[in-house]
Motif scaffolding. Structure first.
Motif, PDB file in Angstrom:
ATOM      1  N   ASP A 138       1.239-140.976  50.722  1.00  0.00           N
ATOM      2  CA  ASP A 138       1.993-139.776  50.368  1.00  0.00           C
ATOM      3  C   ASP A 138       1.343-139.014  49.218  1.00  0.00           C
ATOM      4  OD1 ASP A 138       4.221-138.049  50.746  1.00  0.00           O
ATOM      5  OD2 ASP A 138       5.191-138.906  48.990  1.00  0.00           O
ATOM      6  N   HIS A 139       0.053-139.211  48.999  1.00  0.00           N
ATOM      7  CA  HIS A 139      -0.640-138.532  47.911  1.00  0.00           C
ATOM      8  C   HIS A 139      -1.141-137.152  48.321  1.00  0.00           C
ATOM      9  CE1 HIS A 139      -3.837-140.328  50.313  1.00  0.00           C
ATOM     10  NE2 HIS A 139      -4.571-139.322  49.910  1.00  0.00           N
ATOM     11  N   ALA A 140      -1.059-136.826  49.605  1.00  0.00           N
ATOM     12  CA  ALA A 140      -1.592-135.556  50.107  1.00  0.00           C
ATOM     13  C   ALA A 140      -0.655-135.000  51.168  1.00  0.00           C
ATOM     14  CB  ALA A 140      -3.000-135.759  50.675  1.00  0.00           C
ATOM     15  N   GLY A 142       0.620-134.090  54.676  1.00  0.00           N
ATOM     16  CA  GLY A 142       0.468-134.406  56.085  1.00  0.00           C
ATOM     17  C   GLY A 142       0.314-135.847  56.507  1.00  0.00           C
ATOM     18  N   PRO A 143      -0.564-136.655  55.881  1.00  0.00           N
ATOM     19  CA  PRO A 143      -0.874-137.976  56.443  1.00  0.00           C
ATOM     20  C   PRO A 143       0.318-138.911  56.617  1.00  0.00           C
ATOM     21  CG  PRO A 143      -2.506-137.383  54.817  1.00  0.00           C
ATOM     22  CD  PRO A 143      -1.447-136.344  54.747  1.00  0.00           C
ATOM     23  N   VAL A 144       1.182-139.022  55.622  1.00  0.00           N
ATOM     24  CA  VAL A 144       2.260-140.004  55.720  1.00  0.00           C
ATOM     25  C   VAL A 144       3.225-139.642  56.842  1.00  0.00           C
ATOM     26  CG1 VAL A 144       3.779-138.887  54.020  1.00  0.00           C
ATOM     27  CG2 VAL A 144       3.919-141.345  54.390  1.00  0.00           C
ATOM     28  N   GLY A 145       3.484-138.355  57.050  1.00  0.00           N
ATOM     29  CA  GLY A 145       4.367-137.948  58.136  1.00  0.00           C
ATOM     30  C   GLY A 145       3.749-138.191  59.500  1.00  0.00           C
ATOM     31  N   ALA A 146       2.486-137.784  59.669  1.00  0.00           N
ATOM     32  CA  ALA A 146       1.818-137.931  60.959  1.00  0.00           C
ATOM     33  C   ALA A 146       1.581-139.396  61.305  1.00  0.00           C
ATOM     34  CB  ALA A 146       0.491-137.171  60.937  1.00  0.00           C
ATOM     35  N   VAL A 147       1.027-140.158  60.371  1.00  0.00           N
ATOM     36  CA  VAL A 147       0.731-141.571  60.622  1.00  0.00           C
ATOM     37  C   VAL A 147       2.021-142.367  60.828  1.00  0.00           C
ATOM     38  CG1 VAL A 147      -0.251-143.659  59.606  1.00  0.00           C
ATOM     39  CG2 VAL A 147      -1.460-141.483  59.413  1.00  0.00           C
ATOM     40  N   GLY A 148       3.038-142.099  59.994  1.00  0.00           N
ATOM     41  CA  GLY A 148       4.301-142.807  60.128  1.00  0.00           C
ATOM     42  C   GLY A 148       4.990-142.526  61.448  1.00  0.00           C
ATOM     43  N   MET A 149       4.961-141.284  61.892  1.00  0.00           N
ATOM     44  CA  MET A 149       5.582-140.924  63.169  1.00  0.00           C
ATOM     45  C   MET A 149       4.936-141.675  64.328  1.00  0.00           C
ATOM     46  SD  MET A 149       5.433-137.247  65.079  1.00  0.00           S
ATOM     47  CE  MET A 149       3.650-137.412  65.179  1.00  0.00           C
ATOM     48  N   MET A 183       7.500-131.176  59.856  1.00  0.00           N
ATOM     49  CA  MET A 183       7.544-129.717  59.925  1.00  0.00           C
ATOM     50  C   MET A 183       7.412-129.095  58.544  1.00  0.00           C
ATOM     51  SD  MET A 183      10.666-129.162  62.632  1.00  0.00           S
ATOM     52  CE  MET A 183      10.605-129.843  64.309  1.00  0.00           C
ATOM     53  N   HIS A 184       7.877-129.809  57.523  1.00  0.00           N
ATOM     54  CA  HIS A 184       7.796-129.317  56.144  1.00  0.00           C
ATOM     55  C   HIS A 184       6.625-129.936  55.384  1.00  0.00           C
ATOM     56  CE1 HIS A 184      11.844-127.512  56.468  1.00  0.00           C
ATOM     57  NE2 HIS A 184      12.144-128.599  57.164  1.00  0.00           N
ATOM     58  N   ASN A 185       6.047-131.011  55.924  1.00  0.00           N
ATOM     59  CA  ASN A 185       5.001-131.736  55.220  1.00  0.00           C
ATOM     60  C   ASN A 185       3.601-131.358  55.708  1.00  0.00           C
ATOM     61  OD1 ASN A 185       3.558-134.923  55.017  1.00  0.00           O
ATOM     62  ND2 ASN A 185       4.361-133.884  53.225  1.00  0.00           N
ATOM     63  N   TRP A 186       3.536-130.577  56.784  1.00  0.00           N
ATOM     64  CA  TRP A 186       2.219-130.167  57.300  1.00  0.00           C
ATOM     65  C   TRP A 186       1.535-129.261  56.286  1.00  0.00           C
ATOM     66  CZ3 TRP A 186      -0.573-132.051  61.093  1.00  0.00           C
ATOM     67  CH2 TRP A 186      -1.720-131.347  61.506  1.00  0.00           C
ATOM     68  N   PRO A 187       0.236-129.450  56.075  1.00  0.00           N
ATOM     69  CA  PRO A 187      -0.465-128.670  55.048  1.00  0.00           C
ATOM     70  C   PRO A 187      -0.384-127.163  55.304  1.00  0.00           C
ATOM     71  CG  PRO A 187      -1.808-130.486  55.855  1.00  0.00           C
ATOM     72  CD  PRO A 187      -0.636-130.403  56.763  1.00  0.00           C
ATOM     73  N   PRO A 188      -0.087-126.381  54.274  1.00  0.00           N
ATOM     74  CA  PRO A 188       0.300-126.770  52.905  1.00  0.00           C
ATOM     75  C   PRO A 188       1.764-127.210  52.868  1.00  0.00           C
ATOM     76  CG  PRO A 188       0.282-124.378  53.098  1.00  0.00           C
ATOM     77  CD  PRO A 188      -0.214-124.904  54.411  1.00  0.00           C
ATOM     78  N   ALA A 189       2.015-128.399  52.363  1.00  0.00           N
ATOM     79  CA  ALA A 189       3.336-129.013  52.415  1.00  0.00           C
ATOM     80  C   ALA A 189       4.331-128.286  51.522  1.00  0.00           C
ATOM     81  CB  ALA A 189       3.243-130.476  51.998  1.00  0.00           C
ATOM     82  N   ARG A 190       5.565-128.170  52.017  1.00  0.00           N
ATOM     83  CA  ARG A 190       6.676-127.627  51.222  1.00  0.00           C
ATOM     84  C   ARG A 190       7.596-128.738  50.728  1.00  0.00           C
ATOM     85  NH1 ARG A 190       6.152-124.831  55.763  1.00  0.00           N
ATOM     86  NH2 ARG A 190       8.016-125.763  56.701  1.00  0.00           N
ATOM     87  N   GLY A 194       7.914-138.886  48.663  1.00  0.00           N
ATOM     88  CA  GLY A 194       8.169-139.597  47.422  1.00  0.00           C
ATOM     89  C   GLY A 194       8.130-141.099  47.640  1.00  0.00           C
ATOM     90  N   ALA A 195       8.210-141.846  46.550  1.00  0.00           N
ATOM     91  CA  ALA A 195       8.151-143.303  46.649  1.00  0.00           C
ATOM     92  C   ALA A 195       9.310-143.847  47.472  1.00  0.00           C
ATOM     93  CB  ALA A 195       8.159-143.909  45.244  1.00  0.00           C
ATOM     94  N   GLY A 196      10.508-143.266  47.294  1.00  0.00           N
ATOM     95  CA  GLY A 196      11.666-143.748  48.029  1.00  0.00           C
ATOM     96  C   GLY A 196      11.493-143.626  49.535  1.00  0.00           C
ATOM     97  N   GLY A 197      11.109-142.451  50.005  1.00  0.00           N
ATOM     98  CA  GLY A 197      10.947-142.251  51.436  1.00  0.00           C
ATOM     99  C   GLY A 197       9.780-143.011  52.020  1.00  0.00           C
ATOM    100  N   ALA A 198       8.644-143.033  51.302  1.00  0.00           N
ATOM    101  CA  ALA A 198       7.456-143.708  51.817  1.00  0.00           C
ATOM    102  C   ALA A 198       7.663-145.220  51.891  1.00  0.00           C
ATOM    103  CB  ALA A 198       6.249-143.380  50.933  1.00  0.00           C
ATOM    104  N   LEU A 199       8.271-145.804  50.864  1.00  0.00           N
ATOM    105  CA  LEU A 199       8.561-147.237  50.906  1.00  0.00           C
ATOM    106  C   LEU A 199       9.542-147.569  52.023  1.00  0.00           C
ATOM    107  CD1 LEU A 199       8.882-148.076  47.095  1.00  0.00           C
ATOM    108  CD2 LEU A 199       7.095-148.875  48.647  1.00  0.00           C
TER     109      LEU A 199
END
Length: 342
Positions: A138-140, A142-149, A183-190, A194-199
């Motif tokens: 979740d440092h950039a 797009g990746p966490v949303g796409a990979v997680g999905m 839809m909101h995390n695709w670059p450029p992310a809006r 965060g740590a809560g969601g990613a964990l």
């Protein structure tokens, strides 16, 4: 089947709407990711957790999609880890405390009767590793949303192949929630997770895969689990190796993740996200094919080999820059001269 489609659509819409609605309040509270070039509000984490939890609980409460024995415990533990991550988003929380809390939450999730004690301990460690690896993604944008999905869709297919309908439904709802967030995390992310969601995402995925593969052999299961989380695992291994070789603290943040290195090679944020998504999709496909018996177990070795080659290649991309020399004060210089002159 009809309820599964309705549940996924509801989770997608709910996640997308909540991410947008929570964005302004989260910005006002100052809960943002400051590691990027601009502050990104971390409204996606609450949206994904709420959408996944509410839709899954609705199906269980109505009896249309019961979660099943032990799956409700997995969901509760994942929400507890999300709460711990939220504390880390709001206040500075030590990494060791975050790891310890995630490990404690993972203990009741593992089916020890099927894994055995040693396998259970390894499973707890792996759940913690994957949860933290998704946090690192979740440092950039797009990746966490796409990979997680993609990982959630694959894990759901694996659960369905074992006729674990409640678990498969939970994972499909998670995949849909991440799609709404993307839809909101695709670059450029809006918005970010965060740590809560990613964990929450990493913990739920890892725990579900452990439950799905429990009792099917340690080595084959490890291969399938690795294939389904190959990109997140590769990112974590790359960062750990890079910092160790550079003599840096493992807990010190830096521009040393997969996306950072791909950007150094000239890829755009969108291009890096697509490339990581393709890599995640390939790993997920290999893991699912092995799970359902459509491919031999050796297929996951190809995934491991590709990951190793990519990690070794990207280690050669410079990301840290020259080390700064420590500042020497005039008093230190005089002290050194006095020592030399006796």
């Amino acid at each position: 089947m009809l309820y599964a489609i309705v549940a996924a659509a509801l989770a997608l819409a709910l996640s997308a709407v909540l991410t947008a609605l929570l964005r302004v309040p989260v910005l006002r509270l100052g809960v943002v990711d400051r590691r990027r070039q601009r502050p990104v509000p971390l409204s996606g984490g609450a949206a994904v957790v709420l959408a996944t939890g509410l839709v899954a609980c609705l199906g269980d409460w109505t009896g249309l999609a019961p979660l099943g024995d032990g799956i409700d415990r997995l969901l509760v533990s994942a929400v507890a880890v999300a709460a711990l991550g939220l504390v880390a988003d709001l206040w500075r929380l030590g990494t060791r405390l975050l790891l310890g809390g995630t490990a404690v939450a993972a203990v009741p999730v593992v089916p020890y009767a099927e894994t055995g004690f040693v396998g259970g301990v390894l499973a707890v460690g792996w759940i913690v590793f994957v949860a933290v690896a998704f946090k690192g993604l979740d440092h950039a944008d797009g990746p966490v949303g796409a990979v997680g999905m993609l990982a959630a869709f694959g894990a759901g297919a694996c659960a369905a192949s074992e006729v674990m309908d409640g678990l498969a439904m939970l994972l499909s709802v998670l995949a849909a929630s991440l799609t709404g967030f993307l839809m909101h995390n695709w670059p450029p992310a809006r918005a970010g997770l965060g740590a809560g969601g990613a964990l929450f995402v990493g913990f739920l995925l890892a725990g579900a895969l452990v439950v799905t593969r429990a009792g099917q052999g340690l080595v084959p299961s490890a291969g399938v689990l690795f294939a389904l989380t190959a990109v997140a695992s590769a990112d974590a291994v790359l960062v750990l190796l890079s910092r160790r070789l550079a003599g840096r603290s493992l807990l010190r943040r830096g521009p040393d993740h997969l996306v950072h290195r791909l950007r150094k090679l000239g890829l755009t944020p969108q291009g890096a996200t697509v490339l990581l998504g393709l890599g995640a999709g390939a790993g997920v496909l290999a893991g699912v094919l092995v799970q359902i018996g459509a491919a031999g177990e050796g297929r996951v070795l190809w995934v491991a080999a590709v990951v190793a080659i990519v990690v070794l290649a990207l280690l050669r991309v410079p990301v840290y820059g020259p080390r700064r020399r420590p500042r020497v004060t005039s008093s230190q210089v005089r002290a050194q001269l006095r020592v030399r002159n006796g």
